[in-house]
Motif scaffolding. Sequence first.
Motif, PDB file in Angstrom:
ATOM      1  N   GLU A  94     128.477  24.848 -34.797  1.00 62.29           N
ATOM      2  CA  GLU A  94     127.671  23.735 -34.287  1.00 62.29           C
ATOM      3  C   GLU A  94     126.510  23.407 -35.218  1.00 62.29           C
ATOM      4  OE1 GLU A  94     126.512  25.030 -30.430  1.00 62.29           O
ATOM      5  OE2 GLU A  94     128.524  24.832 -29.566  1.00 62.29           O
ATOM      6  N   GLN A  95     126.046  24.406 -35.977  1.00 63.80           N
ATOM      7  CA  GLN A  95     124.971  24.171 -36.939  1.00 63.80           C
ATOM      8  C   GLN A  95     125.472  23.498 -38.210  1.00 63.80           C
ATOM      9  OE1 GLN A  95     122.315  27.530 -37.706  1.00 63.80           O
ATOM     10  NE2 GLN A  95     122.962  28.462 -35.784  1.00 63.80           N
ATOM     11  N   GLY A  96     126.775  23.301 -38.307  1.00 62.53           N
ATOM     12  CA  GLY A  96     127.332  22.629 -39.474  1.00 62.53           C
ATOM     13  C   GLY A  96     127.831  23.561 -40.557  1.00 62.53           C
ATOM     14  N   ILE A  97     127.877  24.856 -40.294  1.00 61.76           N
ATOM     15  CA  ILE A  97     128.403  25.796 -41.278  1.00 61.76           C
ATOM     16  C   ILE A  97     129.927  25.719 -41.259  1.00 61.76           C
ATOM     17  CG2 ILE A  97     128.579  28.229 -41.922  1.00 61.76           C
ATOM     18  CD1 ILE A  97     125.801  28.639 -40.788  1.00 61.76           C
ATOM     19  N   SER A  98     130.531  25.530 -42.416  1.00 68.17           N
ATOM     20  CA  SER A  98     131.980  25.383 -42.518  1.00 68.17           C
ATOM     21  C   SER A  98     132.668  26.718 -42.264  1.00 68.17           C
ATOM     22  CB  SER A  98     132.340  24.871 -43.909  1.00 68.17           C
ATOM     23  OG  SER A  98     133.730  24.900 -44.113  1.00 68.17           O
ATOM     24  N   PRO A  99     133.841  26.706 -41.620  1.00 69.96           N
ATOM     25  CA  PRO A  99     134.565  27.964 -41.392  1.00 69.96           C
ATOM     26  C   PRO A  99     134.826  28.755 -42.673  1.00 69.96           C
ATOM     27  CG  PRO A  99     135.506  26.244 -40.036  1.00 69.96           C
ATOM     28  CD  PRO A  99     134.509  25.571 -40.933  1.00 69.96           C
ATOM     29  N   ASN A 100     135.088  28.063 -43.795  1.00 70.25           N
ATOM     30  CA  ASN A 100     135.360  28.820 -45.018  1.00 70.25           C
ATOM     31  C   ASN A 100     134.096  29.380 -45.664  1.00 70.25           C
ATOM     32  OD1 ASN A 100     134.282  26.508 -46.099  1.00 70.25           O
ATOM     33  ND2 ASN A 100     136.187  25.779 -47.006  1.00 70.25           N
ATOM     34  N   GLU A 101     132.952  29.219 -44.994  1.00 66.40           N
ATOM     35  CA  GLU A 101     131.717  29.874 -45.415  1.00 66.40           C
ATOM     36  C   GLU A 101     131.380  31.051 -44.513  1.00 66.40           C
ATOM     37  OE1 GLU A 101     128.893  26.489 -47.278  1.00 66.40           O
ATOM     38  OE2 GLU A 101     129.306  26.227 -45.136  1.00 66.40           O
ATOM     39  N   PHE A 123     128.440  33.510 -30.894  1.00 68.01           N
ATOM     40  CA  PHE A 123     127.684  33.447 -32.143  1.00 68.01           C
ATOM     41  C   PHE A 123     128.432  32.594 -33.165  1.00 68.01           C
ATOM     42  CE2 PHE A 123     126.443  34.942 -36.338  1.00 68.01           C
ATOM     43  CZ  PHE A 123     125.072  35.111 -36.225  1.00 68.01           C
ATOM     44  N   LEU A 124     129.749  32.770 -33.249  1.00 66.60           N
ATOM     45  CA  LEU A 124     130.574  32.012 -34.194  1.00 66.60           C
ATOM     46  C   LEU A 124     130.554  30.521 -33.869  1.00 66.60           C
ATOM     47  CD1 LEU A 124     132.540  31.813 -36.533  1.00 66.60           C
ATOM     48  CD2 LEU A 124     134.367  32.600 -34.996  1.00 66.60           C
ATOM     49  N   ARG A 125     130.695  30.180 -32.591  1.00 70.33           N
ATOM     50  CA  ARG A 125     130.650  28.758 -32.206  1.00 70.33           C
ATOM     51  C   ARG A 125     129.303  28.140 -32.551  1.00 70.33           C
ATOM     52  NH1 ARG A 125     133.457  30.636 -27.599  1.00 70.33           N
ATOM     53  NH2 ARG A 125     131.496  30.681 -26.412  1.00 70.33           N
ATOM     54  N   ASN A 126     128.249  28.930 -32.379  1.00 72.39           N
ATOM     55  CA  ASN A 126     126.914  28.436 -32.699  1.00 72.39           C
ATOM     56  C   ASN A 126     126.794  28.120 -34.191  1.00 72.39           C
ATOM     57  OD1 ASN A 126     123.888  29.433 -33.596  1.00 72.39           O
ATOM     58  ND2 ASN A 126     123.882  28.245 -31.706  1.00 72.39           N
ATOM     59  N   LEU A 127     127.373  28.949 -35.031  1.00 70.69           N
ATOM     60  CA  LEU A 127     127.365  28.694 -36.470  1.00 70.69           C
ATOM     61  C   LEU A 127     128.061  27.372 -36.787  1.00 70.69           C
ATOM     62  CD1 LEU A 127     128.337  32.234 -37.842  1.00 70.69           C
ATOM     63  CD2 LEU A 127     126.052  31.228 -37.824  1.00 70.69           C
ATOM     64  N   GLN A 161     138.526  24.744 -43.847  1.00 70.56           N
ATOM     65  CA  GLN A 161     138.254  25.071 -42.452  1.00 70.56           C
ATOM     66  C   GLN A 161     138.985  26.320 -41.947  1.00 70.56           C
ATOM     67  OE1 GLN A 161     135.757  23.214 -41.267  1.00 70.56           O
ATOM     68  NE2 GLN A 161     135.918  22.231 -43.264  1.00 70.56           N
ATOM     69  N   ALA A 162     138.816  27.441 -42.639  1.00 64.45           N
ATOM     70  CA  ALA A 162     139.421  28.690 -42.182  1.00 64.45           C
ATOM     71  C   ALA A 162     138.456  29.843 -42.415  1.00 64.45           C
ATOM     72  CB  ALA A 162     140.738  28.948 -42.904  1.00 64.45           C
ATOM     73  N   VAL A 163     138.261  30.665 -41.379  1.00 65.37           N
ATOM     74  CA  VAL A 163     137.403  31.843 -41.467  1.00 65.37           C
ATOM     75  C   VAL A 163     138.206  32.997 -42.058  1.00 65.37           C
ATOM     76  CG1 VAL A 163     136.158  33.569 -40.112  1.00 65.37           C
ATOM     77  CG2 VAL A 163     135.947  31.143 -39.531  1.00 65.37           C
ATOM     78  N   ALA A 191     127.598  33.100 -43.602  1.00 68.60           N
ATOM     79  CA  ALA A 191     127.445  33.911 -42.391  1.00 68.60           C
ATOM     80  C   ALA A 191     128.521  34.985 -42.348  1.00 68.60           C
ATOM     81  CB  ALA A 191     127.534  33.034 -41.147  1.00 68.60           C
ATOM     82  N   VAL A 192     128.172  36.152 -41.832  1.00 72.40           N
ATOM     83  CA  VAL A 192     129.106  37.275 -41.709  1.00 72.40           C
ATOM     84  C   VAL A 192     128.985  37.866 -40.312  1.00 72.40           C
ATOM     85  CG1 VAL A 192     129.532  39.661 -42.422  1.00 72.40           C
ATOM     86  CG2 VAL A 192     129.235  37.880 -44.153  1.00 72.40           C
ATOM     87  N   LEU A 193     130.149  38.143 -39.698  1.00 73.87           N
ATOM     88  CA  LEU A 193     130.215  38.889 -38.449  1.00 73.87           C
ATOM     89  C   LEU A 193     130.915  40.211 -38.739  1.00 73.87           C
ATOM     90  CD1 LEU A 193     130.581  35.666 -37.721  1.00 73.87           C
ATOM     91  CD2 LEU A 193     130.892  36.553 -35.403  1.00 73.87           C
ATOM     92  N   ILE A 194     130.295  41.316 -38.363  1.00 79.13           N
ATOM     93  CA  ILE A 194     130.899  42.648 -38.511  1.00 79.13           C
ATOM     94  C   ILE A 194     131.099  43.199 -37.109  1.00 79.13           C
ATOM     95  CG2 ILE A 194     130.714  44.908 -39.590  1.00 79.13           C
ATOM     96  CD1 ILE A 194     128.599  43.741 -41.458  1.00 79.13           C
TER      97      ILE A 194
END
Length: 624
Positions: free
Chosen positions: A496-503, A490-494, A539-541, A556-559
């Motif tokens: 690939e969609q162009g969402i920055s890691p710091n988002e 799911f994270l890789r997909n985000l 570029q950091a989650v 985006a948020v992953l719990i």
Amino acid sequence: MLAYVNHHDDAYKWAERRRIETHPRTGAVQIVEVRERVEEIAIQPAPARQPELPFPVPAEPSVSALPLFSKLSTDDALSIGVPEDWIKDVLDASEDKFFAFAGHLPQEAAEALLDYAVTGVLKKLAPVTIDPYSHPDAQRRFRVLEGHEELAAALDQPFEKWAVFLHPSQRALVDRDFSGPLRVVGSAGTGKTVVALHRVARILRKEPQAKLLLTTFSEPLAAALKRKLDVLLADVPSLADRVTISSFEQSAAELYALITGRKAYLVGRDKLRAIISEAAGVARYTPQFLNSEWGHVIDAWQIDSAEAYAAVPRMGRKNRLGSKQRDELWMVFAEIRRQLRAKALLTSSDLFTVVTEHFRDRGEKPYTHVVVDEAQDLGVAELRFLSAIVPDRPDVLFFAGDIGQRIFQQPFSWKGLGVDVRGRSFTLKVNYRTSHQIRRMADRLLPDNVRDFDGEEDQRKGTVSVFDGVEPVIVIAQTIDEEAKAASKFLRNLLEQGISPNEIGIFCRSNDQIARASKVAELADVKTISSLLGRSSEQAVLIGTMHLAKGLEFRAVLIVACDEGVLPLGARIEDVADEFELDEVVATERQLLYVAATRARDHLFVSAVSPGSEFLEDLVHFNA
């Protein structure tokens, strides 16, 4: 007039499809998409790509093909600001079709239609016969700058930061004078903090002698408030000199140092538990009960004598105590207090009480106004403290918060402490931060209405989001490794969609599950940070506990690790002393998951190892 900013070709394409005009009914200036230039609006827009997961996820909700607004007339549509050439599309729209083109309508029209779809009531606005650019709805889109200094200050800021507009319902709360304390409530993402910040700016501009405390529950959130307030005060930066921005505890500590000439030393949680556990060894009460009674009664209400303990009502406590039991218990608690004083240690409540007693009866106060963000997490001692450091006059206390996001304090009567917000408690209903899909799912964790101890009600039903998104993904895996693989995909997909890691944020219940969150990022080959101080780095989650997520926003948020025994946290369940406290723990744990989920704007992923937290049942079946 500055109407839109982008690269040359994109700006021209934007302008070709829009006109700027005064709406014939409402009188507000609107930026309207030209209907004939909108060549095609898909009835069912393709959702953003989601990862292929080896586990079942909730099916897309079924949507009605019947028109949503068939009972409305052309006149109704005009009354809420729908442009004339969009009225037919609106009146013919089914739910799926409406969400496809809602973003093309002026915001006030889309909000009114969403509100009607939820409540069945159309809230018409009376026409305003003023300058079209001064109309409350026009103020969402246009900001009139007075003089080149203000324009220069605005343009020095990033465009998306200085263009902060208030919804008319928010503006009314910012600009009004009130006869007593004011409280603004609303679910996550409804702009409570924005209202609080604008209230601060309004007080500073209106009252040259004002000295204001802007406070919240933690220092990281206080730092975030400072950054946002600096943007609002960019035209007159000197106004910020009259504002102190700090957490509840830090603001009390600073005043304590001022009035005593020394630093306050607070007892740590483990040290305090050790003292209480030692006291339990000579009593017939369990450490769990003594910890609970100390935290929720003795320390919270600052009980300092056997007489005060005999009189305290112990609101909500299931296990009743007779006078002999209280006398016996007070001997234990008096010894705990003696040990703390012998070591020159204070609890947080002690700190607030020292400052409260110093300023309570003094005519000269350190502040003229206090504005509180995240007010739902105020405790008894904190509320007394805030009341004592401002003059006893109307309109000096302003509280913003969400009763449904209370994760630290047990409820109590504000009115009983002299802070009566009855008749001055207002609920915001428009959600700007969280998509319709995420908000709808997260709302399943909480009741439709949340009532405080004084009977004031936060009516959560009827809140609408102003934009559409994709459905959240919920995964209940068989093993930790399978969960990590699904989350990393799911994270890789985000990315690939162009969402920055710091988002992106990855959160779990406690530090014990941080390794599982880190594993997700490791499998996705993405850099991580664990501190808010480094969140702006490229570029950091961000990885942390759910408590860290409070007050933040992400694309985006992953719990992860929402397992049975983890949520609600087993250690908290083991610590409960009675049935009432068990209910409170479960409620605040549920609210903590709500807080974490509503940090997400566009994408939400929630996972667990089977059987998963009991809370996930509401989320997994929310489409049923």
